[in-house]
Design an enzyme around this catalytic site. Structure first.
Site, PDB file in Angstrom:
ATOM      1  N   ARG A 137       0.817  -1.226   0.000  1.00  0.00           N
ATOM      2  CA  ARG A 137       0.000   0.000   0.000  1.00  0.00           C
ATOM      3  C   ARG A 137       0.843   1.266   0.000  1.00  0.00           C
ATOM      4  O   ARG A 137       0.377   2.337   0.400  1.00  0.00           O
ATOM      5  CB  ARG A 137      -0.959   0.036   1.179  1.00  0.00           C
ATOM      6  CG  ARG A 137      -1.989  -1.045   1.072  1.00  0.00           C
ATOM      7  CD  ARG A 137      -3.124  -0.867   2.046  1.00  0.00           C
ATOM      8  NE  ARG A 137      -3.906  -2.081   2.041  1.00  0.00           N
ATOM      9  CZ  ARG A 137      -3.541  -3.188   2.693  1.00  0.00           C
ATOM     10  NH1 ARG A 137      -2.463  -3.201   3.428  1.00  0.00           N
ATOM     11  NH2 ARG A 137      -4.265  -4.271   2.605  1.00  0.00           N
ATOM     12  N   LYS A 194       2.763  11.894 -10.680  1.00  0.00           N
ATOM     13  CA  LYS A 194       1.959  10.959 -11.486  1.00  0.00           C
ATOM     14  C   LYS A 194       2.812   9.750 -11.812  1.00  0.00           C
ATOM     15  O   LYS A 194       3.918   9.888 -12.342  1.00  0.00           O
ATOM     16  CB  LYS A 194       1.548  11.617 -12.806  1.00  0.00           C
ATOM     17  CG  LYS A 194       0.338  12.504 -12.727  1.00  0.00           C
ATOM     18  CD  LYS A 194      -0.200  12.661 -14.148  1.00  0.00           C
ATOM     19  CE  LYS A 194      -0.973  13.913 -14.351  1.00  0.00           C
ATOM     20  NZ  LYS A 194      -1.378  14.055 -15.775  1.00  0.00           N
ATOM     21  N   GLU A 206       9.837  19.776 -24.574  1.00  0.00           N
ATOM     22  CA  GLU A 206       9.001  20.014 -23.388  1.00  0.00           C
ATOM     23  C   GLU A 206       9.464  21.294 -22.675  1.00  0.00           C
ATOM     24  O   GLU A 206       8.658  22.002 -22.063  1.00  0.00           O
ATOM     25  CB  GLU A 206       9.046  18.825 -22.420  1.00  0.00           C
ATOM     26  CG  GLU A 206       8.523  17.502 -22.992  1.00  0.00           C
ATOM     27  CD  GLU A 206       6.990  17.352 -22.941  1.00  0.00           C
ATOM     28  OE1 GLU A 206       6.286  18.292 -22.518  1.00  0.00           O
ATOM     29  OE2 GLU A 206       6.502  16.268 -23.340  1.00  0.00           O
ATOM     30  N   LYS A 257       6.966  23.537 -13.592  1.00  0.00           N
ATOM     31  CA  LYS A 257       6.103  22.368 -13.390  1.00  0.00           C
ATOM     32  C   LYS A 257       5.672  22.270 -11.923  1.00  0.00           C
ATOM     33  O   LYS A 257       4.513  22.013 -11.625  1.00  0.00           O
ATOM     34  CB  LYS A 257       6.783  21.072 -13.838  1.00  0.00           C
ATOM     35  CG  LYS A 257       5.889  19.866 -13.540  1.00  0.00           C
ATOM     36  CD  LYS A 257       5.920  18.739 -14.512  1.00  0.00           C
ATOM     37  CE  LYS A 257       4.833  17.712 -14.172  1.00  0.00           C
ATOM     38  NZ  LYS A 257       4.934  16.472 -14.895  1.00  0.00           N
ATOM     39  N   GLU A 294      -5.113  17.802 -11.194  1.00  0.00           N
ATOM     40  CA  GLU A 294      -5.496  18.147 -12.557  1.00  0.00           C
ATOM     41  C   GLU A 294      -6.968  18.507 -12.723  1.00  0.00           C
ATOM     42  O   GLU A 294      -7.691  17.918 -13.507  1.00  0.00           O
ATOM     43  CB  GLU A 294      -5.129  17.007 -13.525  1.00  0.00           C
ATOM     44  CG  GLU A 294      -5.098  17.475 -14.964  1.00  0.00           C
ATOM     45  CD  GLU A 294      -4.275  16.573 -15.873  1.00  0.00           C
ATOM     46  OE1 GLU A 294      -3.746  15.560 -15.396  1.00  0.00           O
ATOM     47  OE2 GLU A 294      -4.157  16.928 -17.050  1.00  0.00           O
ATOM     48  N   ARG A 342      -3.397  22.708 -14.014  1.00  0.00           N
ATOM     49  CA  ARG A 342      -2.458  21.700 -14.483  1.00  0.00           C
ATOM     50  C   ARG A 342      -2.643  21.406 -15.972  1.00  0.00           C
ATOM     51  O   ARG A 342      -1.735  20.961 -16.651  1.00  0.00           O
ATOM     52  CB  ARG A 342      -2.593  20.408 -13.649  1.00  0.00           C
ATOM     53  CG  ARG A 342      -1.435  19.431 -13.872  1.00  0.00           C
ATOM     54  CD  ARG A 342      -1.381  18.336 -12.797  1.00  0.00           C
ATOM     55  NE  ARG A 342      -0.267  17.436 -13.063  1.00  0.00           N
ATOM     56  CZ  ARG A 342       0.261  16.611 -12.169  1.00  0.00           C
ATOM     57  NH1 ARG A 342      -0.201  16.569 -10.953  1.00  0.00           N
ATOM     58  NH2 ARG A 342       1.265  15.829 -12.494  1.00  0.00           N
ATOM     59  N   ASN A 373      -0.578  20.560 -20.673  1.00  0.00           N
ATOM     60  CA  ASN A 373      -0.923  19.779 -21.858  1.00  0.00           C
ATOM     61  C   ASN A 373      -0.777  20.569 -23.150  1.00  0.00           C
ATOM     62  O   ASN A 373      -1.144  20.094 -24.221  1.00  0.00           O
ATOM     63  CB  ASN A 373      -2.364  19.262 -21.753  1.00  0.00           C
ATOM     64  CG  ASN A 373      -2.495  18.193 -20.694  1.00  0.00           C
ATOM     65  OD1 ASN A 373      -1.570  17.401 -20.494  1.00  0.00           O
ATOM     66  ND2 ASN A 373      -3.615  18.166 -20.001  1.00  0.00           N
ATOM     67  N   HIS A 384      -0.055  18.972 -26.465  1.00  0.00           N
ATOM     68  CA  HIS A 384      -0.256  17.533 -26.291  1.00  0.00           C
ATOM     69  C   HIS A 384      -1.527  16.997 -26.945  1.00  0.00           C
ATOM     70  O   HIS A 384      -1.653  15.796 -27.131  1.00  0.00           O
ATOM     71  CB  HIS A 384      -0.233  17.170 -24.803  1.00  0.00           C
ATOM     72  CG  HIS A 384       1.152  17.130 -24.232  1.00  0.00           C
ATOM     73  ND1 HIS A 384       1.986  18.232 -24.239  1.00  0.00           N
ATOM     74  CD2 HIS A 384       1.875  16.130 -23.673  1.00  0.00           C
ATOM     75  CE1 HIS A 384       3.144  17.896 -23.686  1.00  0.00           C
ATOM     76  NE2 HIS A 384       3.107  16.629 -23.335  1.00  0.00           N
ATOM     77  N   HIS A 397      -0.541  14.014 -28.991  1.00  0.00           N
ATOM     78  CA  HIS A 397      -0.986  12.650 -28.680  1.00  0.00           C
ATOM     79  C   HIS A 397      -1.673  12.014 -29.881  1.00  0.00           C
ATOM     80  O   HIS A 397      -1.507  10.824 -30.152  1.00  0.00           O
ATOM     81  CB  HIS A 397      -1.965  12.647 -27.498  1.00  0.00           C
ATOM     82  CG  HIS A 397      -1.282  12.783 -26.170  1.00  0.00           C
ATOM     83  ND1 HIS A 397      -1.871  13.423 -25.100  1.00  0.00           N
ATOM     84  CD2 HIS A 397      -0.073  12.349 -25.730  1.00  0.00           C
ATOM     85  CE1 HIS A 397      -1.058  13.382 -24.059  1.00  0.00           C
ATOM     86  NE2 HIS A 397       0.045  12.739 -24.410  1.00  0.00           N
ATOM     87  N   HIS A 453       7.813  11.028 -28.082  1.00  0.00           N
ATOM     88  CA  HIS A 453       6.724  11.842 -27.538  1.00  0.00           C
ATOM     89  C   HIS A 453       6.983  13.348 -27.733  1.00  0.00           C
ATOM     90  O   HIS A 453       6.116  14.081 -28.206  1.00  0.00           O
ATOM     91  CB  HIS A 453       6.539  11.490 -26.061  1.00  0.00           C
ATOM     92  CG  HIS A 453       5.649  12.430 -25.335  1.00  0.00           C
ATOM     93  ND1 HIS A 453       4.289  12.467 -25.543  1.00  0.00           N
ATOM     94  CD2 HIS A 453       5.920  13.407 -24.434  1.00  0.00           C
ATOM     95  CE1 HIS A 453       3.765  13.414 -24.781  1.00  0.00           C
ATOM     96  NE2 HIS A 453       4.733  13.996 -24.098  1.00  0.00           N
TER      97      HIS A 453
END
Ligand SMILES: NC(=O)c1ccc[n+]([C@@H]2O[C@H](COP(=O)([O-])OP(=O)(O)OC[C@H]3O[C@@H](n4cnc5c(N)ncnc54)[C@H](O)[C@@H]3O)[C@@H](O)[C@H]2O)c1
Ligand SMILES: [Zn+2]
Length: 347
Positions: free
Chosen positions: A105, A127, A169, A211, A221, A225, A229, A232, A236, A249
C-alpha cells in the site's frame, strides 16, 4: 511538495542526501540495463541490494513489469521500512513509481531521472503509472516522490534525438509561462546540445520550477495543471495515428505546439510573430519525422478520443503570446483541420 535537488555530479552524494531526507535505509534501485550500463558506477554506496533491472522501452511499461518488480521486492523481503530509488527515464520512473505506490500500500520512492524529459517533466508531479493494451497511461496513481535528485551530468550519454525530445518540453514551458526561458533556450541551443552544464542547469531548474508551481496549485489536474498539456492534444493524436512508432513523444509535442500556435494566430489570440518565433526555434533544433503523409481526418478522429475531452468538450490550451496561454473549450473541427493543414499534414 517534495524537494528537488539539481546539480552536476549529484549522484555521488545521493546516500547522504537520502539519509538527510529521512528516506528508509533499505533501498532498492529500479533501473534498466541501458542506464545501468552507462551509470551503474555513478551511485557508489547507495545500497547493498541487487538492482532490479526492468527491460528498456515504452512497450515494457505495463503491469507485467510492475509484477516483476513486486516479485523481486518480495523475494528480498522488502518491508515498510524500504524505499525504491528509480534511476532512469520516464518509463523507469513511471513504472517503478507505480510499484512503489502500490507495494505494501505504498513505500517511498526517490526519483533519479536520467533523461532530459524525465528531469524536466516526468519525475516531477507525482503521477506514476503504466500503459494498458487498450491505451497509454490508463493505470496509475498519484505518488509524490520523497525526493527528486537531478544529476545533469547523467545527460552526457543521452542520444541526441532523446535529448531533443526533452528539449521540446522545455520549449513548452517557455511558451506557456516564460518568455525568458524560451529566449534562453533559443539562444543557447549549441551549448545545450553539447550538454554544457552552465547552459543546462538554469534551463532545467526553471523548467522544474514551472512544473512544480503548476502542479502545487493543482495536484489532481482540475484546472491549471491542464496548461501543461499545451501541444499535447494534437501531439498525442499524431502519436496514436502512427501507432507510437514514428515520433518520440516530445517530437509529436513539437508538432502539437505548432498546431496550437496556428490556432492561436487564426483566432487573433496571438501575434503571428510569436508563432513564427516558435516555429523558428523548433526548426533550429533539428529535423522532425515527416507528417506530410498523415491525413488530417485521421488526426481529427484521434483528437476526438483524447483524454482532454471532458463531458463532450475538448479542452484546448492555446498560446496568447510566448509566455502566456489560456484554455478554451470551443475549438471546432474546421479550425483544427486548417491548423493541421497549415503545419503540413495531408489535407
Ligand atoms: N509521470 C509523468 O508525469 C510523465 C510526464 C511525461 C512523460 N511521462 C512518461 O515518460 C515516458 C517517456 O520518458 P523518456 O522520454 O525518459 O523515455 P525512456 O524512459 O524510454 O528513455 C528513453 C531512452 O533513453 C535511455 N536512457 C535513459 N537515460 C539515459 C542516459 N542517461 N544515457 C543514455 N540513455 C539513457 C532509456 O533507456 C531509453 O532507451 C513515457 O512513458 C511517458 O508516458 C510521464
Ligand atoms: Zn509531454
Amino acid at each position: 511538495m517534495h524537494s528537488i535537488h539539481i546539480a552536476p555530479g549529484l549522484s555521488k552524494q545521493l546516500p547522504a542526501l537520502l539519509d538527510r531526507a529521512g528516506v528508509p535505509a533499505r533501498r532498492f534501485i529500479v533501473s534498466n540495463p541501458t542506464v545501468w550500463r552507462f551509470h551503474g558506477e555513478s551511485f557508489p554506496g547507495l545500497t547493498a541490494e541487487e538492482p532490479i533491472l526492468i527491460p528498456d522501452g515504452e512497450r515494457h511499461k505495463h503491469l507485467q513489469t510492475v509484477s516483476r518488480i513486486y516479485d523481486a521486492l518480495i523475494r528480498a523481503r522488502a518491508d515498510r521500512a524500504s524505499a525504491i530509488v528509480a534511476i532512469g527515464g520516464g518509463v523507469v520512473g513511471d513504472t517503478a513509481g507505480f510499484a512503489a505506490a502500490t507495494y505494501l500500500r505504498g513505500v517511498p520512492v526517490v526519483q533519479v531521472p536520467t533523461t532530459l524529459l524525465a528531469q524536466v517533466d516526468s519525475a516531477i508531479g507525482g503521477k506514476v503509472g503504466v500503459n494498458h493494451a487498450l491505451g497509454k497511461n490508463l493505470i496509475g496513481a498519484f505518488h509524490q516522490p520523497a525526493l527528486v535528485a537531478i544529476d545533469t551530468s547523467l545527460l552526457a550519454t543521452l542520444p541526441r534525438r532523446e535529448f531533443r525530445a526533452g528539449l521540446y518540453e522545455v520549449i513548452k514551458y517557455g511558451v506557456i509561462d516564460s518568455r525568458g526561458l524560451f529566449d534562453r533556450v533559443g539562444g543557447s541551443l549549441k551549448a545545450l546540445f553539447s550538454r554544457d552544464e552552465a547552459a543546462l542547469l538554469p534551463v532545467i531548474k526553471e523548467s522544474c520550477d514551472i512544473k512544480t508551481r503548476v502542479v502545487e496549485t493543482d495536484e489532481r489536474e482540475h484546472g491549471l495543471r491542464r496548461i501543461l498539456n499545451f501541444g499535447h492534444t494534437a501531439g498525442h493524436a499524431l502519436e496514436a495515428v502512427t501507432k507510437y512508432k514514428r515520433f518520440l513523444h516530445g517530437e509529436a509535442v513539437a508538432y502539437g505546439m505548432l498546431v496550437a500556435a496556428e490556432l492561436g494566430v487564426a483566432r487573433g489570440l496571438m501575434p503571428a510573430a510569436d508563432r513564427d518565433a516558435i516555429a523558428t526555434v523548433i526548426a533550429k533544433m533539428g529535423p522532425l519525422p515527416a507528417i506530410a503523409d498523415i491525413p488530417v481526418p485521421e488526426v481529427l478522429e484521434a483528437i476526438g478520443h483524447d483524454k482532454k475531452v471532458i463531458q463532450g468538450r475538448l479542452h484546448y490550451v492555446l498560446p496568447k503570446a510566448i509566455g502566456a496561454c489560456e484554455v478554451v473549450t470551443d475549438v471546432t473541427k474546421d479550425e483544427l483541420a486548417a491548423a493541421l493543414a497549415a503545419i503540413g499534414a495531408a489535407s
